[in-house]
Design a protein around this motif. Sequence first.
Motif, PDB file in Angstrom:
ATOM      1  N   SER A 119      28.832   0.244  -8.749  1.00  0.00           N
ATOM      2  CA  SER A 119      29.858   1.150  -7.626  1.00  0.00           C
ATOM      3  C   SER A 119      29.776   2.523  -8.580  1.00  0.00           C
ATOM      4  CB  SER A 119      30.931   0.489  -7.018  1.00  0.00           C
ATOM      5  OG  SER A 119      30.723  -0.087  -6.053  1.00  0.00           O
ATOM      6  N   ASP A 120      30.155   2.039 -10.050  1.00  0.00           N
ATOM      7  CA  ASP A 120      30.184   2.558 -10.876  1.00  0.00           C
ATOM      8  C   ASP A 120      28.921   3.337 -11.912  1.00  0.00           C
ATOM      9  OD1 ASP A 120      33.163   2.933  -9.841  1.00  0.00           O
ATOM     10  OD2 ASP A 120      33.425   1.141 -11.221  1.00  0.00           O
ATOM     11  N   GLY A 121      27.933   2.509 -12.146  1.00  0.00           N
ATOM     12  CA  GLY A 121      27.532   2.974 -13.423  1.00  0.00           C
ATOM     13  C   GLY A 121      25.882   3.652 -12.587  1.00  0.00           C
ATOM     14  N   PRO A 122      24.934   4.078 -12.830  1.00  0.00           N
ATOM     15  CA  PRO A 122      23.942   4.650 -12.485  1.00  0.00           C
ATOM     16  C   PRO A 122      23.166   3.945 -11.665  1.00  0.00           C
ATOM     17  CG  PRO A 122      23.578   4.483 -14.947  1.00  0.00           C
ATOM     18  CD  PRO A 122      24.543   4.506 -14.797  1.00  0.00           C
ATOM     19  N   LYS A 123      22.169   3.959 -10.315  1.00  0.00           N
ATOM     20  CA  LYS A 123      21.305   3.422  -9.585  1.00  0.00           C
ATOM     21  C   LYS A 123      20.464   3.338 -10.262  1.00  0.00           C
ATOM     22  CE  LYS A 123      24.530   3.352  -6.536  1.00  0.00           C
ATOM     23  NZ  LYS A 123      25.771   3.742  -7.045  1.00  0.00           N
ATOM     24  N   GLY A 173      22.360   2.825  -3.542  1.00  0.00           N
ATOM     25  CA  GLY A 173      23.478   2.771  -3.001  1.00  0.00           C
ATOM     26  C   GLY A 173      23.404   2.385  -0.960  1.00  0.00           C
ATOM     27  N   ALA A 174      24.578   3.130  -0.253  1.00  0.00           N
ATOM     28  CA  ALA A 174      25.017   2.558   0.076  1.00  0.00           C
ATOM     29  C   ALA A 174      23.025   3.060   2.084  1.00  0.00           C
ATOM     30  CB  ALA A 174      25.742   3.030   1.479  1.00  0.00           C
ATOM     31  N   VAL A 175      22.542   3.483   1.083  1.00  0.00           N
ATOM     32  CA  VAL A 175      21.534   3.817   2.052  1.00  0.00           C
ATOM     33  C   VAL A 175      20.420   3.060   1.957  1.00  0.00           C
ATOM     34  CG1 VAL A 175      19.870   6.679   2.181  1.00  0.00           C
ATOM     35  CG2 VAL A 175      22.050   6.491   1.699  1.00  0.00           C
ATOM     36  N   GLY A 176      20.604   2.525   0.315  1.00  0.00           N
ATOM     37  CA  GLY A 176      19.298   1.164   0.302  1.00  0.00           C
ATOM     38  C   GLY A 176      19.867   0.637   1.228  1.00  0.00           C
TER      39      GLY A 176
END
Length: 209
Positions: A119-123, A173-176
């Motif tokens: 949530s806070d780190g890079p994807k 994220g949520a899209v994933g």
Amino acid sequence: TVSNVFLPIALIMAIKFRYITIIGILILSSVVLFGMTHHKSALFVPIFVPLIYVFLKMNSKIYVVASALLIIPLIGIIEILYLNGFAGGGEAGYLNSLIIRRVLLVPPMLDGLYIELFSDGPKYYWSYSRLTLGLVDKPYGLPGPFLVGYTYFNDPDMSANAGIIASGFSNFGAVGIVVYSLLAGLLISMLNSYGKHIGHEFVSAVSLS
């Protein structure tokens, strides 16, 4: 590929056509594969795949299948009550350790850890996937399962494999999650189509692992 794809299909076909010798050879092959790889799926395939096939062959109604699945956690509760009340032990029994914990409890726990971490780190943006052809920079020195295993369990050799929620979120994220859910829905729809032609019990059993 051998233990998760070839063996289930070959085993169900051998059961369907009653090739007893081939059934024995396939079960022996599963044991040998387990000895070579120490991967539990190779050992469980010759047990659970035929059980699922025979059960669905005998009971195809959905309420019967749902009731049978509800029995598993009930047996787990009985095991806990027995071990704590009569056997005097506080440790989880075999059913709770191997099935209840790993199938029902560990996956949502890992989903929560993945969402918390990314949530806070890079994807990842699929930087470890062949699809990106190595063109996307890897934000961490480890793939997602090993990163979670090291971060939360302090074990560099632990691979905290997760499902579509955790994998989707760590990549985009949520899209994933939406993308992975759509792909999972497409896969289930495809299996359902196969089931209408060659039998749902066959497709369900061979795709179980």
